[in-house]
Design an enzyme around this catalytic site. Sequence first.
Site: not given
Ligand code: AMP
Length: 114
Positions: A30-31, A87, A94, A100, A102
């Site tokens: 995760d970024i 989420n 979400q 996805h 986590h």
């Molecule tokens: P959610 O809030 O459960 O939809 O989680 C989406 C997740 O994607 C968040 O924790 C973000 O930090 C992560 N995210 C968004 N863009 C990227 C990316 N390019 N590479 C890795 N993680 C990402």
Amino acid sequence: MEETIFDKILAGEIPADIVYEDEAVIAFRDINPQAPTHVLVVPRTRMRSIADAPGKDIKTLGQFVQGIARTATALGLDDRGYRVVFNTGPDALQTVEYVHAHILGGRKMSWPPG
Ligand code: AMP
């Protein structure tokens, strides 16, 4: 369904720090990590969220769950444990409409989650 950032990662169009992949899933860091280890596991078969699971075949869903467990093993998390979060929808915050999991690990978690 609209293309998401995870579609682009799966297509190799944008980079990701990939830690595990197999025929069914891809897993990358995760970024914006919320724990010392924070990895997202994404199935190659598109679903908007886990709420779509009843419409998907058992093999796809099973391989997704196995991919989550194999990713955690590859990350060395089996001994200490880890948390898996889906989420789902606005109340759960979400933000990416591509399912996805986590995987969070490397620290003691609290309960209940915020
Ligand atoms: P959610 O809030 O459960 O939809 O989680 C989406 C997740 O994607 C968040 O924790 C973000 O930090 C992560 N995210 C968004 N863009 C990227 C990316 N390019 N590479 C890795 N993680 C990402």
